[in-house]
Design an enzyme around this catalytic site. Sequence first.
Site, PDB file in Angstrom:
ATOM      1  N   ALA A  87       5.172  -4.444  -4.222  1.00 49.99           N
ATOM      2  CA  ALA A  87       4.344  -4.541  -3.011  1.00 49.99           C
ATOM      3  C   ALA A  87       2.880  -4.554  -3.412  1.00 49.99           C
ATOM      4  CB  ALA A  87       4.606  -3.342  -2.093  1.00 49.99           C
ATOM      5  N   THR A 121       6.996   3.529   3.217  1.00 47.78           N
ATOM      6  CA  THR A 121       5.937   4.533   3.246  1.00 47.78           C
ATOM      7  C   THR A 121       5.913   5.267   4.583  1.00 47.78           C
ATOM      8  OG1 THR A 121       3.525   4.756   3.285  1.00 47.78           O
ATOM      9  CG2 THR A 121       4.391   2.631   3.947  1.00 47.78           C
ATOM     10  N   ASP A 122       5.342   6.468   4.569  1.00 45.70           N
ATOM     11  CA  ASP A 122       5.176   7.204   5.834  1.00 45.70           C
ATOM     12  C   ASP A 122       4.081   6.576   6.704  1.00 45.70           C
ATOM     13  OD1 ASP A 122       2.939   7.958   4.355  1.00 45.70           O
ATOM     14  OD2 ASP A 122       3.235  10.117   4.585  1.00 45.70           O
ATOM     15  N   GLU A 123       3.253   5.684   6.115  1.00 45.90           N
ATOM     16  CA  GLU A 123       2.139   5.121   6.885  1.00 45.90           C
ATOM     17  C   GLU A 123       2.616   4.238   8.040  1.00 45.90           C
ATOM     18  OE1 GLU A 123      -1.173   3.562   4.780  1.00 45.90           O
ATOM     19  OE2 GLU A 123      -1.095   5.125   3.258  1.00 45.90           O
ATOM     20  N   TYR A 166      -1.988  -2.956   5.515  1.00 48.58           N
ATOM     21  CA  TYR A 166      -0.955  -2.512   4.570  1.00 48.58           C
ATOM     22  C   TYR A 166       0.232  -1.919   5.324  1.00 48.58           C
ATOM     23  CZ  TYR A 166       1.563   0.773   1.546  1.00 48.58           C
ATOM     24  OH  TYR A 166       2.556   1.485   0.902  1.00 48.58           O
ATOM     25  N   LYS A 206       4.176  -3.188   5.725  1.00 46.56           N
ATOM     26  CA  LYS A 206       5.336  -2.394   5.318  1.00 46.56           C
ATOM     27  C   LYS A 206       6.264  -2.168   6.519  1.00 46.56           C
ATOM     28  CE  LYS A 206       6.141  -0.731   1.799  1.00 46.56           C
ATOM     29  NZ  LYS A 206       6.845  -1.238   0.576  1.00 46.56           N
ATOM     30  N   ASN A 258      -8.413  16.093   2.300  1.00 46.91           N
ATOM     31  CA  ASN A 258      -8.981  15.415   1.118  1.00 46.91           C
ATOM     32  C   ASN A 258     -10.047  16.266   0.439  1.00 46.91           C
ATOM     33  OD1 ASN A 258      -7.363  13.219   1.649  1.00 46.91           O
ATOM     34  ND2 ASN A 258      -8.978  12.013   2.628  1.00 46.91           N
TER      35      ASN A 258
HETATM   36  P1  NAD Z   1       1.757  -0.175  -7.350  1.00 51.16           P
HETATM   37  O1  NAD Z   1       0.703  -0.998  -6.693  1.00 51.16           O
HETATM   38  O2  NAD Z   1       1.392   0.785  -8.407  1.00 51.16           O
HETATM   39  O3  NAD Z   1       2.844  -1.154  -7.991  1.00 51.16           O
HETATM   40  C1  NAD Z   1       3.305  -2.314  -7.351  1.00 51.16           C
HETATM   41  C2  NAD Z   1       4.042  -3.164  -8.388  1.00 51.16           C
HETATM   42  O4  NAD Z   1       4.521  -4.336  -7.713  1.00 51.16           O
HETATM   43  C3  NAD Z   1       3.131  -3.647  -9.520  1.00 51.16           C
HETATM   44  O5  NAD Z   1       3.788  -3.484 -10.762  1.00 51.16           O
HETATM   45  C4  NAD Z   1       2.905  -5.117  -9.215  1.00 51.16           C
HETATM   46  O6  NAD Z   1       2.704  -5.914 -10.362  1.00 51.16           O
HETATM   47  C5  NAD Z   1       4.201  -5.470  -8.500  1.00 51.16           C
HETATM   48  N1  NAD Z   1       4.042  -6.620  -7.607  1.00 51.16           N
HETATM   49  C6  NAD Z   1       3.083  -6.798  -6.669  1.00 51.16           C
HETATM   50  N2  NAD Z   1       3.238  -7.987  -6.059  1.00 51.16           N
HETATM   51  C7  NAD Z   1       4.345  -8.562  -6.600  1.00 51.16           C
HETATM   52  C8  NAD Z   1       5.025  -9.787  -6.389  1.00 51.16           C
HETATM   53  N3  NAD Z   1       4.576 -10.667  -5.492  1.00 51.16           N
HETATM   54  N4  NAD Z   1       6.140 -10.040  -7.110  1.00 51.16           N
HETATM   55  C9  NAD Z   1       6.588  -9.149  -8.027  1.00 51.16           C
HETATM   56  N5  NAD Z   1       5.972  -7.987  -8.292  1.00 51.16           N
HETATM   57  C10 NAD Z   1       4.857  -7.695  -7.590  1.00 51.16           C
HETATM   58  O7  NAD Z   1       2.539   0.503  -6.157  1.00 51.16           O
HETATM   59  P2  NAD Z   1       3.217   1.945  -6.063  1.00 51.16           P
HETATM   60  O8  NAD Z   1       2.200   2.924  -5.626  1.00 51.16           O
HETATM   61  O9  NAD Z   1       4.005   2.190  -7.281  1.00 51.16           O
HETATM   62  O10 NAD Z   1       4.191   1.693  -4.824  1.00 51.16           O
HETATM   63  C11 NAD Z   1       5.495   1.153  -5.029  1.00 51.16           C
HETATM   64  C12 NAD Z   1       6.203   1.046  -3.686  1.00 51.16           C
HETATM   65  O11 NAD Z   1       6.290   2.330  -3.093  1.00 51.16           O
HETATM   66  C13 NAD Z   1       5.496   0.146  -2.680  1.00 51.16           C
HETATM   67  O12 NAD Z   1       6.466  -0.553  -1.972  1.00 51.16           O
HETATM   68  C14 NAD Z   1       4.754   1.128  -1.785  1.00 51.16           C
HETATM   69  O13 NAD Z   1       4.597   0.598  -0.498  1.00 51.16           O
HETATM   70  C15 NAD Z   1       5.715   2.300  -1.789  1.00 51.16           C
HETATM   71  N6  NAD Z   1       5.094   3.635  -1.566  1.00 51.16           N
HETATM   72  C16 NAD Z   1       4.020   4.040  -2.336  1.00 51.16           C
HETATM   73  C17 NAD Z   1       3.511   5.319  -2.144  1.00 51.16           C
HETATM   74  C18 NAD Z   1       2.351   5.851  -2.964  1.00 51.16           C
HETATM   75  O14 NAD Z   1       1.851   6.927  -2.678  1.00 51.16           O
HETATM   76  N7  NAD Z   1       1.906   5.151  -3.993  1.00 51.16           N
HETATM   77  C19 NAD Z   1       4.087   6.166  -1.186  1.00 51.16           C
HETATM   78  C20 NAD Z   1       5.156   5.707  -0.422  1.00 51.16           C
HETATM   79  C21 NAD Z   1       5.671   4.439  -0.637  1.00 51.16           C
HETATM   80  O1  DAU Z   2       1.237   7.830   2.495  1.00 46.65           O
HETATM   81  C1  DAU Z   2       1.771   6.963   1.548  1.00 46.65           C
HETATM   82  C2  DAU Z   2       0.719   5.996   1.087  1.00 46.65           C
HETATM   83  O2  DAU Z   2      -0.200   6.736   0.305  1.00 46.65           O
HETATM   84  C3  DAU Z   2       1.269   4.817   0.294  1.00 46.65           C
HETATM   85  O3  DAU Z   2       2.101   4.052   1.118  1.00 46.65           O
HETATM   86  C4  DAU Z   2       0.138   3.944  -0.247  1.00 46.65           C
HETATM   87  O4  DAU Z   2       0.666   2.921  -1.068  1.00 46.65           O
HETATM   88  C5  DAU Z   2      -0.790   4.815  -1.046  1.00 46.65           C
HETATM   89  O5  DAU Z   2      -1.895   4.041  -1.473  1.00 46.65           O
HETATM   90  C6  DAU Z   2      -1.278   6.012  -0.232  1.00 46.65           C
HETATM   91  O6  DAU Z   2      -2.167   5.594   0.819  1.00 46.65           O
HETATM   92  P1  DAU Z   2      -3.520   6.403   1.167  1.00 46.65           P
HETATM   93  O7  DAU Z   2      -4.439   5.460   1.832  1.00 46.65           O
HETATM   94  O8  DAU Z   2      -3.209   7.686   1.838  1.00 46.65           O
HETATM   95  O9  DAU Z   2      -3.986   6.749  -0.342  1.00 46.65           O
HETATM   96  P2  DAU Z   2      -5.399   6.713  -1.064  1.00 46.65           P
HETATM   97  O10 DAU Z   2      -5.229   7.352  -2.395  1.00 46.65           O
HETATM   98  O11 DAU Z   2      -6.034   5.364  -1.008  1.00 46.65           O
HETATM   99  O12 DAU Z   2      -6.282   7.674  -0.161  1.00 46.65           O
HETATM  100  C7  DAU Z   2      -5.918   9.035   0.050  1.00 46.65           C
HETATM  101  C8  DAU Z   2      -6.949   9.642   0.990  1.00 46.65           C
HETATM  102  O13 DAU Z   2      -8.220   9.724   0.301  1.00 46.65           O
HETATM  103  C9  DAU Z   2      -7.220   8.823   2.243  1.00 46.65           C
HETATM  104  O14 DAU Z   2      -7.472   9.689   3.338  1.00 46.65           O
HETATM  105  C10 DAU Z   2      -8.478   8.028   1.911  1.00 46.65           C
HETATM  106  C11 DAU Z   2      -9.229   8.980   0.992  1.00 46.65           C
HETATM  107  N1  DAU Z   2     -10.077   8.308  -0.031  1.00 46.65           N
HETATM  108  C12 DAU Z   2      -9.493   7.365  -0.823  1.00 46.65           C
HETATM  109  C13 DAU Z   2     -10.265   6.700  -1.764  1.00 46.65           C
HETATM  110  C14 DAU Z   2      -9.632   5.620  -2.632  1.00 46.65           C
HETATM  111  C15 DAU Z   2     -11.415   8.660  -0.179  1.00 46.65           C
HETATM  112  O15 DAU Z   2     -11.914   9.548   0.536  1.00 46.65           O
HETATM  113  N2  DAU Z   2     -12.160   7.998  -1.112  1.00 46.65           N
HETATM  114  C16 DAU Z   2     -11.642   7.016  -1.904  1.00 46.65           C
HETATM  115  O16 DAU Z   2     -12.393   6.432  -2.732  1.00 46.65           O
END
Ligand code: NAD
Ligand code: DAU
Length: 347
Positions: free
Chosen positions: A83, A130-132, A155, A159, A254
Site C-alpha cells: 500500500a 488500518t484503524d483510520e 489514505y 483503505k 503526541n
Molecule cells: P510501508 O509503506 O512501510 O510499506 C509498503 C510496502 O508496499 C513497501 O515495501 C512498498 O514498496 C510496497 N508497495 C507500495 N506500492 C506497491 C505496489 N503498487 N505494488 C507492490 N508493492 C507496493 O507500509 P507499512 O507501514 O508497512 O504498512 C503495511 C500495510 O499495513 C499497509 O496496507 C497499511 O495500510 C497497513 N497498516 C499500517 C499501519 C502502520 O502503523 N504503519 C497500521 C495499520 C495498518
Molecule cells: O493508525 C494506523 C495508521 O498509523 C496507519 O494506517 C498509517 O499507515 C500510519 O502511517 C499511521 O498513521 P498516522 O498518521 O497516525 O501516523 P504518523 O506517524 O504519520 O503520525 C502520527 C501522529 O503524529 C499524527 O497525529 C500526526 C503526528 N505527526 C506526524 C508527523 C509525521 C506530527 O506531529 N509531526 C510529524 O512530522
Amino acid sequence: MTILITGGAGFIGSHVVRLFVEAYPNYHIFNLDALTYAGNLENLKDIEEQPNYTFVKGDITDETFINKLFEKHKFDSVIHLAAESHVDRSIKDPLAFVKTNVIGTMILLNAFKNLWKDNFQNKLFYHISTDEVYGSLGQTGLFTETTSYDPNSPYSASKASSDHFVRAYGETYDMPYVISNCSNNYGQNQFPEKLIPLFINNIINNKPLPVYGDGNYTRDWLYVNDHAVAIDLVFHKGKNKETYNIGGFNEWKNIDLVKLLCEQMDEKLSRPKGSSEKLITYVKDRPGHDLRYAIDASKINKELGWQPSVTFEEGLNKTIDWYLNNENWLHSVTSGEYQSYYEKQYS
Ligand code: NAD
Ligand code: DAU
C-alpha cells in the site's frame, strides 16, 4: 501451501515475511513488492537465502503481470500489505493512493477469484487494513469491529474502499477472506517519514521536531512484532469473513510521546537532560487531522488469545537502540528522494 505476501519489503510486511519464513518451513512464501521509496530488501537480508522464500519485484497495479503470476504459482493464500501508507503523502498526491490501495487491491482480488472460483476450499485472502477507516474518536470511546466507517484522509478513504471491495468479493463470490484493522505500529525498519523514526532521525541530527498543531492528538501504539504475531493468528485461526481489530491498549498524546522519546534519546546519546526537548517546534497542523484513534482489541484477545507482549517503554527502547545501531540503514533511506520530500513537507 504457497502464500503470496504483498508489500513484504516494507515496514510491517518485512516482519510478517520473516515470521512466516522462519516459523513455517513447510510453506513457501512469495514476497511481491514494487520496491517503492518505502520498500527495502535490506530489511530481509537475514532470510533471503532461505529455501522457502522467493522475492518477486512487481507492481500490484500491473494487471497482466499479476494474472500471470497467479497462474504460474497458484497461490493458496494472499496476505495483502502492499500500500501507499503515509497520510501526509496522500494529502499531496491522493490519486497515487487510489491506484495502489484501491485498484491494486482489486487486481489482486480478481486474480485470486479467477484462480479459485470453482473451489475456494482451504483458500484465503487476508487483507491488512488500518484503524483510520473508522475516522476520528472524541476524547472517549474505542473503535470496535462494528464502528461505522468514516474516513477523513485520502489514505484512509482508499483503505476503507479496499476493505469494502474485499467484503463485497466475500459476499458476491463467496470468496474466503479475513480483514484486520490495526492501530499505529512502531519498531525497527519503519521509514523515517512516520512520527517515531522521523523524530529519532531528527534528534540524532539535531534538527527541529515538527509537532503538528498543538500536539494534543492521540494514537494507540503497537510494537510491530506484536502486530506480526496477531497477523499469524488471524491468518491461521481467524473466522472466515470476519474482521479483527488489533491495537496496543496504549494511547499516547503526541506531545507526551515526543517528550518521552526526547528523554530516552538524551540518555542514549549522553546529551544533557532537556537538550532534545529544545528541538520541539510546533508547526502548521495536518489538514483533516484525526484527533484520536483507540482500538478495542477485545475480540482478538478473547477469540484468538492475542495480546501485546511488549510494553511501550520496552518497545520504544528497543526501537531507539535499533536506529542508533543501524545508522547506515537510516542514512541510505534518507539520501536521494527523501531530501526533496522533506523539503516539500516541512519547509
Ligand atoms: P510501508 O509503506 O512501510 O510499506 C509498503 C510496502 O508496499 C513497501 O515495501 C512498498 O514498496 C510496497 N508497495 C507500495 N506500492 C506497491 C505496489 N503498487 N505494488 C507492490 N508493492 C507496493 O507500509 P507499512 O507501514 O508497512 O504498512 C503495511 C500495510 O499495513 C499497509 O496496507 C497499511 O495500510 C497497513 N497498516 C499500517 C499501519 C502502520 O502503523 N504503519 C497500521 C495499520 C495498518
Ligand atoms: O493508525 C494506523 C495508521 O498509523 C496507519 O494506517 C498509517 O499507515 C500510519 O502511517 C499511521 O498513521 P498516522 O498518521 O497516525 O501516523 P504518523 O506517524 O504519520 O503520525 C502520527 C501522529 O503524529 C499524527 O497525529 C500526526 C503526528 N505527526 C506526524 C508527523 C509525521 C506530527 O506531529 N509531526 C510529524 O512530522
